[in-house]
Design an enzyme around this catalytic site. Structure first.
Site, short mmCIF file in Angstrom:
data_model
loop_
_atom_site.label_atom_id
_atom_site.label_comp_id
_atom_site.label_asym_id
_atom_site.label_seq_id
_atom_site.Cartn_x
_atom_site.Cartn_y
_atom_site.Cartn_z
N ASP A 12 11.57 6.72 -4.83
CA ASP A 12 11.21 5.35 -4.49
C ASP A 12 12.20 4.82 -3.46
O ASP A 12 13.39 4.67 -3.75
CB ASP A 12 11.26 4.52 -5.79
CG ASP A 12 10.90 3.08 -5.57
OD1 ASP A 12 10.70 2.65 -4.42
OD2 ASP A 12 10.83 2.35 -6.58
N ILE A 13 11.70 4.50 -2.28
CA ILE A 13 12.58 4.08 -1.18
C ILE A 13 13.30 2.77 -1.49
O ILE A 13 14.38 2.52 -0.96
CB ILE A 13 11.75 3.98 0.13
CG1 ILE A 13 12.66 4.07 1.36
CG2 ILE A 13 10.88 2.73 0.16
CD1 ILE A 13 11.91 4.26 2.67
N ASN A 26 1.73 -3.88 7.57
CA ASN A 26 0.54 -4.09 8.41
C ASN A 26 0.87 -5.18 9.41
O ASN A 26 1.89 -5.85 9.28
CB ASN A 26 -0.71 -4.39 7.58
CG ASN A 26 -0.51 -5.61 6.71
OD1 ASN A 26 -0.20 -6.69 7.21
ND2 ASN A 26 -0.67 -5.45 5.41
N VAL A 35 3.84 1.06 -0.25
CA VAL A 35 5.28 0.89 -0.10
C VAL A 35 5.62 -0.55 0.30
O VAL A 35 6.67 -1.09 -0.09
CB VAL A 35 5.84 1.94 0.88
CG1 VAL A 35 5.43 1.70 2.31
CG2 VAL A 35 7.35 2.06 0.75
N ASP A 36 4.74 -1.18 1.06
CA ASP A 36 4.92 -2.57 1.48
C ASP A 36 5.05 -3.49 0.26
O ASP A 36 5.99 -4.29 0.16
CB ASP A 36 3.71 -2.95 2.35
CG ASP A 36 3.90 -4.20 3.17
OD1 ASP A 36 5.01 -4.76 3.14
OD2 ASP A 36 2.95 -4.61 3.84
N SER A 123 1.92 5.69 7.37
CA SER A 123 0.47 5.88 7.64
C SER A 123 -0.22 6.90 6.75
O SER A 123 -1.45 7.06 6.86
CB SER A 123 0.19 6.25 9.12
OG SER A 123 0.31 5.12 9.95
P1 ADP Z 1 0.17 3.10 5.10
O1 ADP Z 1 -0.68 1.87 5.12
O2 ADP Z 1 1.12 3.18 6.28
O3 ADP Z 1 -0.61 4.34 4.89
P2 ADP Z 1 1.12 3.15 2.32
O4 ADP Z 1 2.13 2.25 1.71
O5 ADP Z 1 -0.26 3.13 1.78
O6 ADP Z 1 1.16 2.82 3.88
O7 ADP Z 1 1.65 4.64 2.27
C1 ADP Z 1 2.71 5.13 3.05
C2 ADP Z 1 3.46 6.15 2.27
O8 ADP Z 1 4.40 5.50 1.39
C3 ADP Z 1 2.60 7.02 1.36
O9 ADP Z 1 3.02 8.38 1.51
C4 ADP Z 1 2.91 6.51 -0.04
O10 ADP Z 1 2.78 7.53 -1.00
C5 ADP Z 1 4.35 6.11 0.13
N1 ADP Z 1 4.92 5.18 -0.87
C6 ADP Z 1 4.29 4.29 -1.66
N2 ADP Z 1 5.18 3.61 -2.42
C7 ADP Z 1 6.41 4.08 -2.10
C8 ADP Z 1 7.74 3.82 -2.52
N3 ADP Z 1 8.02 2.89 -3.45
N4 ADP Z 1 8.76 4.52 -1.96
C9 ADP Z 1 8.52 5.45 -1.01
N5 ADP Z 1 7.30 5.75 -0.56
C10 ADP Z 1 6.24 5.08 -1.09
#
Ligand code: ADP
Length: 175
Positions: A12-13, A26, A35-36, A123
């Site tokens: 988890d970032i 976005n 992740v947002d 993405s």
């Molecule tokens: P996008 O709209 O750019 O595709 P997403 O958030 O849907 O953005 O996904 C981007 C990447 O972030 C995906 O690989 C997803 O699995 C990952 N992701 C989601 N939550 C987290 C998190 N808490 N920490 C790190 N990566 C995450």
């Protein structure tokens, strides 16, 4: 010149104690899912407040561009918000736009003299960019930036949320 290390981590970032984490935002910068959503939830309202000020000043964030805000309550000092391309089959400039996300985030971090930055797999979630193609663009863009710029960054981390991305990044970076 000092070296910049590229690393891979799974997890988890929002938990990372680095100078900046990158958000796959976005263009509204008003938050979303994936992740947002996780970054805004963990970082608290200060991040959204700064995003709103940025949008009021300069409008929404175009695809491939990036802006920087506080990290709020996150361990990271800053969040760099970048807008990845939506995958439309690959003939609509998606690779260049995705490379721009990495390049512009690294440029902003360098301008702020940051030493460490962590990227999610931009993405490859709801925006649908094929994971292997995205990983190749990401690694190439970071390598190009490090080669071509005198950067303060000493550590660049690719944070892989899922096992497939982890495997792909390991393959690409070690191959
Ligand atoms: P996008 O709209 O750019 O595709 P997403 O958030 O849907 O953005 O996904 C981007 C990447 O972030 C995906 O690989 C997803 O699995 C990952 N992701 C989601 N939550 C987290 C998190 N808490 N920490 C790190 N990566 C995450």
């Amino acid at each position: 010149m000092e070296q910049t290390k590229i690393e891979i981590q799974q997890g988890d970032i929002t938990k990372l104690d680095v100078d900046a984490i990158v958000n796959a935002a976005n263009s509204s910068l008003l938050g979303g899912g994936g992740v947002d959503g996780a970054i805004h939830r963990a970082g608290g309202p200060a991040i959204l407040a700064e995003c709103k000020k940025i949008v009021a000043r300069q409008g929404s964030c175009p695809t491939g561009e990036a802006v920087i805000t506080t990290g709020g309550k996150l361990p990271a000092r800053y969040v760099i918000h970048t807008v990845g391309p939506v995958w439309h089959g690959g003939e609509q400039d998606e690779p260049q736009q995705l490379a721009n996300c990495y390049r512009n985030s690294l440029r902003i971090a360098t301008e702020k003299q940051l030493k460490s930055i962590a990227f999610p797999n931009i993405s490859t979630g709801v925006y649908g960019y094929p994971k292997e193609k995205a990983a190749k663009v990401a690694v190439q863009a970071v390598n190009d930036f490090i080669r071509d710029n005198d950067t303060s960054l000493r550590q660049v981390i690719f944070v892989c949320f899922d096992a497939e991305n982890l495997r792909l990044y390991e393959k690409i970076l070690k191959g």
